[in-house]
Design an enzyme around this catalytic site. Structure first.
Site, PDB file in Angstrom:
ATOM      1  N   ASP A   4      -1.163  -9.025   0.490  1.00 35.02           N
ATOM      2  CA  ASP A   4      -0.389  -7.801   0.622  1.00 35.02           C
ATOM      3  C   ASP A   4      -0.633  -7.251   2.027  1.00 35.02           C
ATOM      4  OD1 ASP A   4       1.213  -5.686  -0.180  1.00 35.02           O
ATOM      5  OD2 ASP A   4      -0.484  -4.495  -0.853  1.00 35.02           O
ATOM      6  N   ASP A  31      -3.076  -4.308  -4.576  1.00 39.15           N
ATOM      7  CA  ASP A  31      -3.753  -3.066  -4.944  1.00 39.15           C
ATOM      8  C   ASP A  31      -2.950  -2.199  -5.903  1.00 39.15           C
ATOM      9  OD1 ASP A  31      -1.739  -2.336  -3.259  1.00 39.15           O
ATOM     10  OD2 ASP A  31      -2.968  -1.200  -1.852  1.00 39.15           O
ATOM     11  N   ASP A  34       1.529  -5.368  -8.124  1.00 37.98           N
ATOM     12  CA  ASP A  34       0.859  -6.639  -7.826  1.00 37.98           C
ATOM     13  C   ASP A  34       0.240  -7.285  -9.056  1.00 37.98           C
ATOM     14  OD1 ASP A  34       1.338  -6.515  -5.003  1.00 37.98           O
ATOM     15  OD2 ASP A  34      -0.247  -5.019  -4.852  1.00 37.98           O
TER      16      ASP A  34
END
Length: 895
Positions: A355, A611, A615
């Site tokens: 990410d 996070d 996700d």
């Protein structure tokens, strides 16, 4: 309140009742504490898809649905909640007793009970229960993931029913309902805005992971669990429950949770192969025994002996202990391992899908070098921008925080700012796209300061007076340049007294990379790791971040994956596309999940960092899911490893440690398979040829000693490999077989020479079982010193824990032989010394053979063989699977 006249009590509120904070103190606080005020920027911690036909989405916003229509739609689509699947925990626990190694252990326990050998029965049952409890505890936590996803959903909703605006529980909303959205509304479903001439700012961080709000106008889609920051509008519900984005994310988590883990597959494969060897050995023994008309009880004892030594009953326990010790070590480095097998997976990871926000970047906006119109000083632009900023620490938005913190680089602006008095402040207006402040200068001059979207600020000035063509062109070119580089630009302008508006310039800002990320990316490459970015942010921002970090800039819109019924690429082309891309932007949970799944289908071990709630599916799907610092509860629950330290560097440290742990496990597995093959070969031949066997109790002790001595392998000194490591099973088996044969030959020579008149180990007295027990124990225990080394066994010094454990077990085994425990009689010290010397000779032969095998490319090629080329068949299969997925998606949309 009318359904078509939403309340405006909170709209256009210009000045809060709270007093403004001292601007000097506010700036000082922000600069001295980089994290000050950031807590409000953080995200909230926390089946089947049913498409709704368009004819059911034609509800009149002024009337809404009637009670009869609501009842019909609820019967068809159900409540607006995610389906709950109750897991049978008893069955889940029982499944840990299923598997090749477990079956052999259970068969051995039954045999031991039948022979009334209660010591062996107790040891085997204890090992079975230990393995089951460890596995159950490690996997029990996964059930909380969907519960954490549910926490992001709204509890109530304002809907238009029967021409009236009413508040109802969120789970009673149905497709076609008209919802009223206003400041602070947590959207309970997916939907489409139907109000004309409206503009909402919506926080979609729960879906995309990006904290900056996005604009929504008439016809735009909104998603469940998003929060309305500013604005009011009506929305028609297009999906509820499991059909929403959050619902489908939960379904993806459940889908990813299904199936057998990579490490479990490896252990099952090893266990199955050893089980085949056991069966073959037993068949040989049974045939020989029946040929000699041996009675059934001795046959059962032989069967129990071969069953116990044929499969490494302690393998799961030792491997689990090794990973548990590694997990404790990682915890000291602020990496919490939630699933032990993730350590093994992380060691072999070849691709890290990362990410962007918070992992590669700081998750805090920072300002870059501004563009100023000719004649304007950067300090003047900065002063004007900071005057058009809130002075309340509580509720300060990310952009204002970035400007106030950056005043340290503009000393003249910082010194002048407190001298201005704010007369009126208007927060960001989503319609005009500007923040406006009316201030009074130290000289008493009234100044209007604005900052906002560059083109809207430009239009404000143009409406007042014409702008020179060169200034206009440079301004627009700069806006375009900043946009192409992924910057979020803010135009700044002011109006002094009764004068004209002045365009001052543009301030670019973006979430900058972490200070250590670029170096960490280079270190990742050195370790054979490819880093791909998967982000919900814009393509331009993703490309600029990659450019600054030295990552590849082949970043594409995630929609180009074409896995939802669109796109024209074949399955194999999509796989090539994902494999060669450096990342994907503007992605939703399904895009990230699909990217991970495609890479796994190509044979890669994939790690995923994240996070947010968005996700969770891809974290669960990845071979190693990594929740980064500040992750939501849903992300932490879905992850295999949770990091408490920020950035990518902590992940690289964990990667090195995991490769060290893998080296220890690999060494132990080679060692333990060789031991099983050694005893199967020796005992099988001894029983078949001479109708003799070791005492069953001594066999159990051999198995226990082998595992007890090597429990300390978890603390051994081990190097980390410079490249990803995997289970090279053909080579592993080849090395184990050769070592097992050498061990068996050494023991057979001991057996056949110990009773010779001259030159034998035993002269006139001594126990046959005792000498064999000692020779087997010594050579097997010392084998771990051979398999643990990457070079010759003397090239790497073992840890004191491993050396001490092996020495203690060797002393105990020697005492067994000296004093005749569980053997015919005692043995003299001279015979014991000779046995030690002979065993050391066998150890040296094993060391030489292992070194030659580990350094021989020819041996590796021989073990692996020449694999046939199957790329064409694989690509055809990929094309077929993606075609079927698209057909399925189109069918769902049409039903």
């Amino acid at each position: 309140m009318s359904a078509t006249e939403p309340t405006n009590e909170k709209v256009d509120k210009i000045v809060s009742d709270d007093e403004d904070e001292d601007i000097d103190q506010l700036v000082a606080d922000l600069q001295s504490n980089p994290g000050a005020g950031d807590e409000e920027e953080e995200e909230e911690n926390d089946s089947s898809f049913k498409a709704v036909p368009e004819e059911l989405l034609q509800t009149d916003p002024r009337v809404g649905l009637t009670d009869d229509e609501v009842t019909k739609r609820r019967k068809r689509y159900g409540l607006n909640q995610m389906a709950e699947e109750q897991e049978n925990l008893v069955l889940k626990f029982v499944m840990f007793f299923v598997g090749p190694i477990q079956f052999v252990m259970e068969a051995a326990a039954v045999l031991a009970a039948g022979l009334e050998d209660w010591v062996d029965f107790g040891v085997i049952c204890a090992l079975l229960l230990l393995n089951a409890f460890v596995g159950f505890i490690q996997e029990y936590q996964a059930g909380s993931i969907v519960d954490e996803l549910k926490k992001t959903l709204a509890n109530s909703a304002l809907v238009v029913r029967n021409g009236q605006l009413v508040e109802i529980p969120a789970n009673e909303v149905v497709p076609g309902d008209i919802l009223q959205l206003e400041d602070g509304t947590v959207i309970p479903t997916d939907g489409r805005i139907v109000s004309e001439d409206c503009l909402l700012q919506v926080d979609q961080s729960a879906i995309t992971g990006e904290s900056l709000a996005v604009d929504k106008r008439s016809g735009d889609s909104c998603y469940s669990s998003s929060t309305v920051k500013t604005g009011e509008a009506f929305m028609i519900v297009t999906a509820t429950g499991d059909s929403t984005f959050v619902g489908r994310a939960a379904a993806l988590v459940n889908k990813a949770s299904a199936g057998t883990g990579h490490f479990t597959e490896v252990l099952n494969g090893i266990g199955t192969t050893l089980l085949v060897f056991v069966i073959v050995t037993l068949l040989v023994v049974w045939v020989a025994c029946f040929y000699r008309t041996v009675r059934i009880v001795p046959i059962l004892r032989y069967t129990l002996a071969i069953t116990i030594i044929g499969v490494p009953v302690g393998l799961p326990a030792v491997v689990t202990t090794t990973m548990a010790v590694g997990a404790a070590y990682l915890a000291k480095k602020q990496a919490i391992v939630q699933k032990l097998s993730a350590i093994e997976s992380l060691a072999g990871v070849e691709i890290l899908c990362s990410d962007k926000t918070g992992t590669l970047t700081k998750n805090k906006l920072s300002l870059h070098e501004p563009y100023t119109v000719e004649g304007v000083e950067p300090d003047d632009l900065m002063l004007t921008a900071c005057l058009a900023a809130s002075r309340k620490k509580k509720g300060l938005d990310a952009i204002d925080k970035a400007f106030l913190k950056s005043l340290i680089n503009y000393p003249r602006a910082k010194a002048a700012l407190p001298k201005y008095k704010v007369i009126e402040f208007q927060p960001f207006d989503p319609v005009s796209k500007k923040v406006t402040a009316i201030v009074e200068s130290p000289e008493g001059e009234r100044i209007i300061c604005v900052k906002g979207a560059p083109l809207f600020v430009l239009k404000t000035v143009e409406d007042d007076h014409p702008i020179p063509e060169d200034v206009h062109e440079n301004y627009q070119n700069t806006v375009a340049e900043f946009a192409s580089r992924g910057f979020r630009s803010l135009g700044v302008a002011r109006k002094r007294g009764e004068g004209h508006w002045e365009i001052l310039g543009i301030m670019p800002c973006m979430d900058p990379p972490r200070d250590d990320t670029a170096a960490t990316v280079n270190e990742a490459r050195r370790l054979g790791l490819r880093v791909k970015m998967l982000t919900g942010d814009a393509v331009g921002i993703a490309k600029e971040t990659c450019r600054q970090l030295g990552l590849g800039t082949n970043i594409y819109d995630a929609d180009r994956l074409g896995l939802s019924g669109g796109g024209d690429m074949a399955g194999s082309e999509i796989a090539d596309f994902v494999e060669n891309a450096d990342g994907f932007a503007e992605g939703f949970p399904t895009n990230k999940y699909n990217a991970v799944e495609i890479l796994q289908s190509r044979g890669y071990l994939v790690a995923m960092t994240g996070d947010g709630v968005n996700d969770a599916p891809s974290l669960k799907k990845a071979d190693t899911g990594i929740a980064v610092e500040g992750a939501t509860d849903a992300a932490r629950s879905a992850a295999d490893i949770v990091f408490l330290a920020p950035g990518l560097s902590a992940i690289i440290d964990a990667l090195k440690t995991s490769r060290q742990i893998f080296h220890r496990m690999y060494s132990y597995v080679v060692y333990r398979i060789a031991l099983s093959l050694h005893l199967e070969l020796f005992l099988g031949l001894w029983i078949a040829i001479l109708n003799r066997s070791l005492d069953i109790n001594l066999i159990v002790f051999i198995a226990i000693f082998a595992d007890v001595a090597t429990l300390a392998i978890a603390y051994d000194n081990a190097p980390y490999d410079p490249k990803p490591v995997k289970w090279n099973l053909p080579r592993l088996w080849g090395m184990s077989i050769v070592l097992g044969i050498i061990l068996a030959i050494g023991t057979w020579i001991t057996l056949t020479t110990m009773l010779l008149p001259k030159g034998g180990i035993i002269q006139n007295f001594g126990g046959l079982d005792g000498i064999l027990f000692l020779q087997i124990s010594l050579t097997e225990n010392w084998l771990i010193f051979v398999t643990r080394a990457q070079g010759p066994f003397w090239s790497s010094i073992p840890s004191w824990q491993l050396s001490g454990a092996v020495l203690i077990v060797d002393i105990i085994a020697t005492c067994f032989t000296l004093f005749g425990w569980w053997s015919q009689n005692w043995t003299d010290i001279v015979t014991v010394v000779r046995t030690w010397i002979w065993s050391f000779g066998v150890f040296c032969v094993m060391g030489g053979a292992y070194y030659l095998m580990s350094t021989s490319e020819a041996f590796d090629n021989f073990c692996n063989g020449r694999k046939p080329q199957q790329h064409t068949d694989k690509r055809s299969l990929e094309d077929f699977l993606v075609s079927m997925q698209r057909v399925s998606t189109q069918h769902e949309k049409s039903t």
